[in-house]
Design an enzyme around this catalytic site. Sequence first.
Site, short mmCIF file in Angstrom:
data_model
loop_
_atom_site.label_atom_id
_atom_site.label_comp_id
_atom_site.label_asym_id
_atom_site.label_seq_id
_atom_site.Cartn_x
_atom_site.Cartn_y
_atom_site.Cartn_z
N SER A 15 31.08 56.64 119.31
CA SER A 15 30.03 57.62 119.00
C SER A 15 29.04 57.13 117.95
CB SER A 15 30.67 58.92 118.52
OG SER A 15 31.49 58.69 117.38
N GLY A 16 28.89 55.81 117.80
CA GLY A 16 27.84 55.29 116.93
C GLY A 16 26.52 55.25 117.65
N ILE A 17 25.54 54.55 117.07
CA ILE A 17 24.21 54.53 117.66
C ILE A 17 24.24 53.89 119.04
CG2 ILE A 17 23.58 52.32 116.59
CD1 ILE A 17 20.72 53.43 116.31
N ALA A 18 25.09 52.86 119.26
CA ALA A 18 25.15 52.20 120.56
C ALA A 18 25.72 53.13 121.62
CB ALA A 18 25.98 50.92 120.46
N THR A 47 28.04 53.43 112.13
CA THR A 47 26.61 53.70 112.02
C THR A 47 26.31 54.61 110.84
OG1 THR A 47 26.22 53.41 114.39
CG2 THR A 47 24.61 54.73 113.18
N TRP A 49 27.59 54.71 108.08
CA TRP A 49 27.71 54.00 106.81
C TRP A 49 26.57 53.01 106.57
CZ3 TRP A 49 33.14 52.96 104.59
CH2 TRP A 49 33.98 54.05 104.85
N GLY A 52 20.72 49.97 104.76
CA GLY A 52 19.37 49.42 104.64
C GLY A 52 18.34 50.02 105.55
N GLU A 117 14.28 42.84 103.64
CA GLU A 117 15.63 42.47 103.24
C GLU A 117 15.82 40.96 103.39
OE1 GLU A 117 18.67 44.85 104.99
OE2 GLU A 117 17.69 46.73 104.51
N HIS A 231 29.42 40.73 103.43
CA HIS A 231 28.22 41.12 102.70
C HIS A 231 28.35 40.67 101.25
CE1 HIS A 231 24.86 43.47 101.19
NE2 HIS A 231 24.53 43.75 102.43
N ARG A 275 22.72 35.87 104.54
CA ARG A 275 23.89 36.53 103.95
C ARG A 275 25.04 35.57 103.69
NH1 ARG A 275 24.40 42.25 107.27
NH2 ARG A 275 22.86 43.39 106.02
N HIS A 331 32.10 42.78 106.32
CA HIS A 331 31.02 43.69 106.67
C HIS A 331 30.79 43.85 108.16
CE1 HIS A 331 27.35 45.93 106.21
NE2 HIS A 331 26.60 44.98 106.76
N ARG A 366 24.50 37.30 111.15
CA ARG A 366 23.54 38.36 111.51
C ARG A 366 22.45 38.52 110.46
NH1 ARG A 366 22.94 43.74 110.44
NH2 ARG A 366 24.97 44.05 109.46
N LEU A 372 21.79 48.08 113.84
CA LEU A 372 21.37 49.34 114.45
C LEU A 372 20.40 49.08 115.60
CD1 LEU A 372 20.76 51.70 111.37
CD2 LEU A 372 22.81 51.50 112.80
#
Length: 506
Positions: A15-18, A47, A49, A52, A117, A231, A275, A331, A366, A372
């Site tokens: 149930s995240g953005i994807a 998602t 959490w 940025g 970023e 991270h 990163r 992360h 990444r 996202l």
Amino acid sequence: MTAEHDTTDVLVVGSGIAGCAAALAAAREGSDVLLVTKAERPDDASTDWAQGGISTTRGDPGSLKEDVLEASDGTADPDAVDVLVEHADDAVEDVLVDTLEIPFDETDDGEFDYTREAAHSDRRILHVDAATGSHVLRPFLNYVDDHDRIEVRQDTAALELITDEGRISGVLTDEEATGKPIFAGATVLATGGIGALYERSTNPDDATGDGIAMAALAGADVEDLEYVQFHPTVYAGDDPFLLSEALRGEGAVLRNGDGERFMPDYHPDAELAPRDVVARAVATEREETGEIVLDVSTLEGEFEDEFPTIAEKCRDRGVDGEEIPVAPCQHFLCGGIDVDDRGRASLERLYAVGECARTGVHGANRLASTSLLEGLVWGLRAGEDAAARDLEPTVVDAPELRDSDPDLPERFAAEKFTRLQATMDEYLGLERDPDEISRASSVLRRLKGEVDAYVRTRTARDLYELRNATVTAVLIARAASENAESKGCHYVVDGDDREAVAGSQP
């Protein structure tokens, strides 16, 4: 034949953005969609959490592509990155701006307040304060939950994929004591990451690698699992939380225990280096000088005004000065279930999107604020493709699980998770030694055997999460052992002198 079961055109697990994007796209194409998630609240999804923001191209896809490729240490798939950058702005405009009306921060002139970023060459990131994920996910979940063609079931865990002659027919869930099957024309896994495999992570506690493990056990291809991203700036005390890269993008700097700013000695882009470079530098300086702080006194604006959510989290932990203690923390997983440009996995009727998928966009490392975006773009493409194929669900014999054991000793799962996390932290963290990777593989394989034996005798969600975590951990160790070259997140060192064999850090 299985008696009690459900059927649907498209089944989405997560149930995240994807997952929400896949459900929305399939429903728009006329499919009936069932979205199941073991989460009970939005903040159980990764998602929610995300801090940025979400990257756009600001009309220059070529520039974003260059940044993605460079941040990946040259390992990202250029064709996959083309898909990302060519569809980025349309997806953001359609779903987040027009459909959900996300209140992205604006300037005094009423224009979007794009931020920058690490490893981005331009200010192109849309955000809501430094809590973008929750501002995106909650309205998205509400929207799909209200959609006529989408049913959302919370607190429903997928335990196993149901296979039939090399294709996926659906999933077995924990809705009933012995498992309730859901059969679907197409199944989309959007189960998130692997943070629970490590003691300290920016992920929710239930990020146990479920989708990756279930897919691998069913025979699907997985790729790039050695690339576990850490991270560089996570609060170093109890109750860790992410300190968004947007802080460094707006001028915050890193200082060691001697008060010295050190990142210019590690990379020309200093705090805005990729990163993996920053995380290793922070770890090195922390070991040598005892502490690393993020100095927010150098921000272009006032910390409290520009980042009120992060400032509040600092105050809650007793940090009310301008120097925030930080350390690297697990992360994101850059690899996962291998999929194509439509999210299709190697098994028929199976899709994967979001962090559990390996699209090729991230390669070995990444770029900030692309998770996202990748979830949104691939979720939409997978949902649309799944619906367009108009596959009928096939009801087949599904495995029955043993009755749940009301006296299940919680200590078993807790003890095994502690052992798993200790092994991952010690041997499969920021730096990996070949001998230690081999040692980790042996420990993890033994642990998997112990867990498998227990799962065969009892049914409980905790046990299946533990099984999924151990399977995924074994796969990560195996991938790490098969890759002797340092790239991005996978940094191989010599155990005798701890010098890098190769790598991106100058």
